[in-house]
Write a protein that holds these residues in place. Structure first.
Motif, PDB file in Angstrom:
ATOM      1  N   ALA A   1     -14.175 118.108 -36.810  1.00 30.64           N
ATOM      2  CA  ALA A   1     -14.959 117.297 -37.732  1.00 30.64           C
ATOM      3  C   ALA A   1     -14.636 117.534 -39.200  1.00 30.64           C
ATOM      4  O   ALA A   1     -15.071 116.763 -40.055  1.00 30.64           O
ATOM      5  CB  ALA A   1     -16.451 117.563 -37.512  1.00 30.64           C
ATOM      6  N   SER A   2     -13.891 118.567 -39.537  1.00 30.70           N
ATOM      7  CA  SER A   2     -13.792 118.982 -40.937  1.00 30.70           C
ATOM      8  C   SER A   2     -13.262 117.877 -41.849  1.00 30.70           C
ATOM      9  O   SER A   2     -13.896 117.522 -42.844  1.00 30.70           O
ATOM     10  CB  SER A   2     -12.909 120.226 -41.050  1.00 30.70           C
ATOM     11  OG  SER A   2     -11.649 120.009 -40.424  1.00 30.70           O
ATOM     12  N   ALA A   3     -12.104 117.320 -41.542  1.00 31.90           N
ATOM     13  CA  ALA A   3     -11.555 116.255 -42.388  1.00 31.90           C
ATOM     14  C   ALA A   3     -12.326 114.956 -42.226  1.00 31.90           C
ATOM     15  O   ALA A   3     -12.346 114.118 -43.133  1.00 31.90           O
ATOM     16  CB  ALA A   3     -10.075 116.036 -42.060  1.00 31.90           C
ATOM     17  N   ALA A   4     -12.986 114.784 -41.073  1.00 35.83           N
ATOM     18  CA  ALA A   4     -13.764 113.565 -40.844  1.00 35.83           C
ATOM     19  C   ALA A   4     -14.910 113.433 -41.833  1.00 35.83           C
ATOM     20  O   ALA A   4     -15.353 112.322 -42.135  1.00 35.83           O
ATOM     21  CB  ALA A   4     -14.299 113.533 -39.414  1.00 35.83           C
ATOM     22  N   LEU A   5     -15.427 114.549 -42.344  1.00 38.34           N
ATOM     23  CA  LEU A   5     -16.482 114.469 -43.357  1.00 38.34           C
ATOM     24  C   LEU A   5     -16.004 113.673 -44.565  1.00 38.34           C
ATOM     25  O   LEU A   5     -16.748 112.870 -45.137  1.00 38.34           O
ATOM     26  CB  LEU A   5     -16.903 115.872 -43.811  1.00 38.34           C
ATOM     27  CG  LEU A   5     -17.627 116.781 -42.828  1.00 38.34           C
ATOM     28  CD1 LEU A   5     -18.041 118.059 -43.537  1.00 38.34           C
ATOM     29  CD2 LEU A   5     -18.819 116.108 -42.207  1.00 38.34           C
ATOM     30  N   VAL A   6     -14.762 113.907 -44.968  1.00 38.11           N
ATOM     31  CA  VAL A   6     -14.206 113.170 -46.103  1.00 38.11           C
ATOM     32  C   VAL A   6     -14.101 111.690 -45.755  1.00 38.11           C
ATOM     33  O   VAL A   6     -14.441 110.816 -46.555  1.00 38.11           O
ATOM     34  CB  VAL A   6     -12.824 113.723 -46.489  1.00 38.11           C
ATOM     35  CG1 VAL A   6     -12.246 112.942 -47.667  1.00 38.11           C
ATOM     36  CG2 VAL A   6     -12.911 115.202 -46.829  1.00 38.11           C
ATOM     37  N   GLY A   7     -13.639 111.393 -44.546  1.00 33.60           N
ATOM     38  CA  GLY A   7     -13.503 110.000 -44.136  1.00 33.60           C
ATOM     39  C   GLY A   7     -14.824 109.265 -44.118  1.00 33.60           C
ATOM     40  O   GLY A   7     -14.916 108.114 -44.584  1.00 33.60           O
ATOM     41  N   HIS A   8     -15.874 109.897 -43.617  1.00 37.46           N
ATOM     42  CA  HIS A   8     -17.188 109.260 -43.589  1.00 37.46           C
ATOM     43  C   HIS A   8     -17.705 109.009 -45.006  1.00 37.46           C
ATOM     44  O   HIS A   8     -18.244 107.934 -45.304  1.00 37.46           O
ATOM     45  CB  HIS A   8     -18.177 110.135 -42.818  1.00 37.46           C
ATOM     46  CG  HIS A   8     -18.074 109.979 -41.339  1.00 37.46           C
ATOM     47  ND1 HIS A   8     -19.153 109.723 -40.535  1.00 37.46           N
ATOM     48  CD2 HIS A   8     -17.014 110.028 -40.498  1.00 37.46           C
ATOM     49  CE1 HIS A   8     -18.766 109.621 -39.279  1.00 37.46           C
ATOM     50  NE2 HIS A   8     -17.467 109.811 -39.237  1.00 37.46           N
ATOM     51  N   ALA A   9     -17.543 110.005 -45.867  1.00 37.98           N
ATOM     52  CA  ALA A   9     -17.993 109.833 -47.251  1.00 37.98           C
ATOM     53  C   ALA A   9     -17.203 108.730 -47.946  1.00 37.98           C
ATOM     54  O   ALA A   9     -17.768 107.908 -48.686  1.00 37.98           O
ATOM     55  CB  ALA A   9     -17.844 111.154 -48.006  1.00 37.98           C
ATOM     56  N   ALA A  10     -15.898 108.686 -47.712  1.00 40.42           N
ATOM     57  CA  ALA A  10     -15.058 107.663 -48.342  1.00 40.42           C
ATOM     58  C   ALA A  10     -15.427 106.272 -47.849  1.00 40.42           C
ATOM     59  O   ALA A  10     -15.449 105.310 -48.636  1.00 40.42           O
ATOM     60  CB  ALA A  10     -13.588 107.956 -48.064  1.00 40.42           C
ATOM     61  N   MET A  11     -15.705 106.139 -46.551  1.00 37.95           N
ATOM     62  CA  MET A  11     -16.112 104.837 -46.024  1.00 37.95           C
ATOM     63  C   MET A  11     -17.432 104.393 -46.627  1.00 37.95           C
ATOM     64  O   MET A  11     -17.628 103.215 -46.928  1.00 37.95           O
ATOM     65  CB  MET A  11     -16.204 104.887 -44.499  1.00 37.95           C
ATOM     66  CG  MET A  11     -14.862 104.869 -43.797  1.00 37.95           C
ATOM     67  SD  MET A  11     -14.999 104.632 -42.006  1.00 37.95           S
ATOM     68  CE  MET A  11     -15.700 106.209 -41.520  1.00 37.95           C
ATOM     69  N   ALA A  12     -18.340 105.348 -46.828  1.00 38.04           N
ATOM     70  CA  ALA A  12     -19.650 104.998 -47.378  1.00 38.04           C
ATOM     71  C   ALA A  12     -19.526 104.435 -48.791  1.00 38.04           C
ATOM     72  O   ALA A  12     -20.097 103.391 -49.111  1.00 38.04           O
ATOM     73  CB  ALA A  12     -20.570 106.215 -47.372  1.00 38.04           C
ATOM     74  N   VAL A  13     -18.761 105.120 -49.650  1.00 41.04           N
ATOM     75  CA  VAL A  13     -18.644 104.620 -51.024  1.00 41.04           C
ATOM     76  C   VAL A  13     -17.696 103.423 -51.098  1.00 41.04           C
ATOM     77  O   VAL A  13     -17.856 102.537 -51.938  1.00 41.04           O
ATOM     78  CB  VAL A  13     -18.202 105.733 -51.996  1.00 41.04           C
ATOM     79  CG1 VAL A  13     -19.189 106.893 -51.973  1.00 41.04           C
ATOM     80  CG2 VAL A  13     -16.801 106.221 -51.707  1.00 41.04           C
ATOM     81  N   GLY A  14     -16.716 103.366 -50.194  1.00 37.66           N
ATOM     82  CA  GLY A  14     -15.785 102.251 -50.202  1.00 37.66           C
ATOM     83  C   GLY A  14     -16.400 100.937 -49.767  1.00 37.66           C
ATOM     84  O   GLY A  14     -15.955  99.864 -50.175  1.00 37.66           O
TER      85      GLY A  14
END
Length: 394
Positions: free
Chosen positions: A87-100
């Protein structure tokens, strides 16, 4: 295929000290790291409208508890990513999708862990919890005495060494490189404790062929990062690290939670192979464009298989290339430059995200000159994740 510009960037990073006995709860550690990340970005806590957290064994630092403790405003987005180190890098992906997508304007991702003085991974306490949520663990592994992560990874490492006809100490290059990086990082848990020339070969065998120095640390600590839309990133206190691409991946016929190699036809194949292809395609980059990597390293075999899967060397070459200095500064792919989970601290790989940002900013204690692209990977063979961070938005 046209490649869209990044929609999000990491603009703040923060961490607690990494220790064996913090005397602090998961919630306190999480709040300290988040406040440090917001201060780094120059963002007031009241601006935060999204939280993304690492779910596994982090029950006391939930989104609600953190929002209340820090006095955040109302949240418009929150998510929890599980599946162990994957899950570690997925945290960045989820945050990026939210703001994107406009779901939020300022998202904080975080991980807090009492991995040494509190609930330690691999103990009877955490193993009992796994029996409740993973029937494959309960039914196929526990009856045979396989109860801890090191035993599972030892089976994978044994298969790797056998398949490629390598000696039992072939994985030692991983620890040597990562500990060299840790010895340049004053914030590392093992700073000032360099690895002696014979220390790896003399370290005790925990689960053959894995030795004590093939295993990650147990750590109390927390790490956090702040993600905002790319069009805002240049106006804040720190140089941004743009999220060039992110990916999550699993394999077909991959049951279970932690022990998801049960039933695998080939334990040397991992979801990282699928993740790598899709990540590079989305980002419009190749392995040759990556200047530095932060590879998930719960055990030495994980970093070796990641280096192979993400294209830095051919299958079967990872261990030998690591022994020859592939992960060192000036090597083929400098990796885990803060010391990683072997030397800096084991925060389930979220501290690797922070080190990726430092490399892009040019501020690592083991800086790769001119680093403009950094790969950060999640764990495997569990369903995994990865992210590419770049210095430029174009």
């Amino acid at each position: 295929m046209s490649i869209e510009p990044p929609r999000a960037a990491i603009v703040g990073i923060g961490a607690t000290d990494f220790s064996a006995r913090s005397g602090r709860s998961e919630l306190e550690l999480a709040c300290q790291a988040i406040l440090a990340a917001l201060d780094d970005a120059g963002i007031d806590p009241g601006e935060v409208d999204g939280l993304v957290r690492f779910g596994a064994s982090q029950r006391r630092a939930s989104e609600g508890a953190v929002a209340h403790a820090l006095g955040l405003g109302g949240l418009s987005y929150w998510s929890e990513v599980d599946l162990g180190g994957g899950a570690s890098a997925a945290l960045v992906g989820h945050a990026a999708m939210a703001v994107g997508t406009g779901a939020a304007r300022c998202v904080v991702g975080y991980r807090a862990l009492n991995g040494r003085s509190g609930a330690r991974p691999g103990t009877s306490q955490t193993s009992a919890a796994l029996e409740d949520i993973d029937p494959h663990y309960r039914d196929f592994l526990v009856p045979h005495g396989l109860t801890s992560p090191v035993q599972m990874y030892a089976l994978i490492a044994r298969r790797y060494l056998h398949h490629y006809a390598l000696p039992g100490n072939a994985l030692g290059g991983v620890a040597r490189s990562f500990r060299r990086h840790a010895d340049r990082n004053p914030n590392a848990q093992l700073y000032g404790r360099p690895l002696g020339p014979e220390e790896y070969d003399e370290s005790e065998v925990i689960s053959s062929p894995l030795r004590k120095l093939d295993c990650c640390l147990q750590t109390d600590g927390a790490a956090a990062f702040v993600v905002v839309p790319a069009d805002r990133a240049g106006d804040l206190a720190q140089p941004p690290a743009y999220v060039r691409g992110s990916v999550q991946a699993s394999m077909a016929n991959q049951p279970g939670f932690l022990y998801s190699f049960v039933g695998a036809g080939d334990v040397l194949r991992t979801p990282a192979e699928e993740a790598a292809g899709r990540l590079y395609a989305r980002a419009g980059l190749t392995a040759g464009d990556v200047d530095v990597a932060q590879l998930y390293d719960c055990f030495s075999i994980t970093a070796v298989l990641a280096a192979e899967a993400y294209g830095f060397c051919a299958p079967g070459e990872g261990a030998q290339r690591a022994a020859a200095g592939m992960f060192d500064l000036g090597g083929g792919i400098p990796a885990n430059t803060a010391g990683g989970s072997f030397g800096e601290g084991y925060i389930h790989g979220v501290n690797h995200v922070l080190e990726g940002v430092r490399q892009i900013r040019g501020r690592s204690t083991s800086q790769v000159p001119g680093a403009a692209t950094c790969l950060v990977t999640g764990g495997m063979p569990v369903p995994t994740s990865a992210v590419l961070l770049t210095k430029d938005a174009a």
